[in-house]
Design an enzyme around this catalytic site. Sequence first.
Site, PDB file in Angstrom:
ATOM      1  N   GLY A 211       0.818  -1.228   0.000  1.00  0.00           N
ATOM      2  CA  GLY A 211       0.000   0.000   0.000  1.00  0.00           C
ATOM      3  C   GLY A 211       0.842   1.264   0.000  1.00  0.00           C
ATOM      4  O   GLY A 211       1.969   1.271   0.504  1.00  0.00           O
ATOM      5  N   SER A 212       0.265   2.332  -0.556  1.00  0.00           N
ATOM      6  CA  SER A 212       1.019   3.583  -0.723  1.00  0.00           C
ATOM      7  C   SER A 212       1.404   4.212   0.612  1.00  0.00           C
ATOM      8  O   SER A 212       2.331   5.016   0.670  1.00  0.00           O
ATOM      9  CB  SER A 212       0.202   4.564  -1.559  1.00  0.00           C
ATOM     10  OG  SER A 212      -1.012   4.866  -0.899  1.00  0.00           O
ATOM     11  N   LEU A 213       0.698   3.861   1.685  1.00  0.00           N
ATOM     12  CA  LEU A 213       0.997   4.447   3.002  1.00  0.00           C
ATOM     13  C   LEU A 213       1.722   3.472   3.920  1.00  0.00           C
ATOM     14  O   LEU A 213       2.032   3.808   5.055  1.00  0.00           O
ATOM     15  CB  LEU A 213      -0.316   4.821   3.706  1.00  0.00           C
ATOM     16  CG  LEU A 213      -1.155   5.935   3.130  1.00  0.00           C
ATOM     17  CD1 LEU A 213      -2.529   5.917   3.784  1.00  0.00           C
ATOM     18  CD2 LEU A 213      -0.496   7.279   3.367  1.00  0.00           C
ATOM     19  N   CYS A 214       1.949   2.250   3.427  1.00  0.00           N
ATOM     20  CA  CYS A 214       2.443   1.202   4.311  1.00  0.00           C
ATOM     21  C   CYS A 214       3.923   1.356   4.596  1.00  0.00           C
ATOM     22  O   CYS A 214       4.705   1.634   3.682  1.00  0.00           O
ATOM     23  CB  CYS A 214       2.271  -0.173   3.672  1.00  0.00           C
ATOM     24  SG  CYS A 214       0.592  -0.534   3.284  1.00  0.00           S
ATOM     25  N   THR A 215       4.305   1.109   5.846  1.00  0.00           N
ATOM     26  CA  THR A 215       5.722   1.041   6.171  1.00  0.00           C
ATOM     27  C   THR A 215       6.069  -0.330   6.759  1.00  0.00           C
ATOM     28  O   THR A 215       7.140  -0.517   7.305  1.00  0.00           O
ATOM     29  CB  THR A 215       6.121   2.155   7.167  1.00  0.00           C
ATOM     30  OG1 THR A 215       5.284   2.052   8.320  1.00  0.00           O
ATOM     31  CG2 THR A 215       5.982   3.527   6.561  1.00  0.00           C
TER      32      THR A 215
END
Length: 345
Positions: free
Chosen positions: A174-178
């Site tokens: 996901g684009s926000l995943c870390t």
Amino acid sequence: MIREGLTFDDVLLVPQHSTVESRSKVDLSVKLGNLTFKHPIIPANMKTITESAMAFEVCKSGGLAILHRFMPFEEQLDIALSIMKDFGSNGFGLSLGVKDHDYDNALKFINHGVRVFCIDIAHGDSELCVKMVRRLKEADNTLTIIAGNVATGMGARRLWEAGADVVKVGIGPGSLCTTRVETGNGVPQLTALMDVAQTQNELVELWRTKDVNTPKRHFPFIADGGIKNAGDVVKALCFADMVMVGNLFAGCAETPGEVLQIDGRCFKNYVGSSTHKTNYIEGVSAIVPTKGHFEEILSKLLEGLRSGCSYQGAHSLQELKDNPEFIRITNAGLKESHPHDVIIG
Ligand code: XMP
């Protein structure tokens, strides 16, 4: 041996001879268990993506709406009842965790007519998730249970065998995943989807010979996260049955939250789900430019998907899965794939 992992930008689909007469004739409907949807695109069940306005639009489009779970029980119920009054219960699902209170709430939701649940935790290939799937299926085996997230075929299989109707796939794309940087864990999304699709095919085969411990004959899954454009939707649907999309809808008019004015431009918050929890955080909080309406974004994605199918000679999403041919590309190939050597006006 260390395997190689690929994601969407590492590959392209090789165009195939096509007998599709018109892109508009490509059938984008999809069956998930007993449910049928007009298209395969699910906005993410995230706090800054799917609340009532988004759920309403998704149901109107004939898709599957899944409400996020970061709100009080009463609020979830209110939204569920109002959406189900207009559209019935088949296109609307509620998200759940795996705690006892999630199970207790689920029983109350079931009494109010909710039929679709998405058990959604960061590491879905866990006994906690397996048990929650089993408990819900024991409570009512006619429910549609989506469970995840996993990144391997075996993880998906454990959830399907526990009774999940649909599995959600994606650890860290996901684009926000870390998650991947914070924990070192994850599987590049295309490889994760290919692994799960291979297990899906094996299970279908086993089911045919009645050698598998499940009453299902189809094992659907959702590709969740990392979809940047319609091309990625097409690539994902060569394996998965549906896609879950956050970033592409973030900032659109139907998402919750205020419009923020910064230097004369308009933005909305787009926030990683793990930031709503108090324990270890594996996501970031961001802003994205505001976009138009859900309907416009959806219709552009579906146009791209129809075109993608027609390049593949596929009349339907089912046909898209019949032997897609991928080619691995280099960085030069990726650069060539995007507009280049021009100034975009
Ligand atoms: P896109 O790329 O469409 O992805 O923005 C949306 C998906 O990202 C996942 N998600 C998270 N993953 N930490 C994570 O590791 C987070 O805080 C987080 N929040 C969302 C989720 O699967 C969503 O559908």
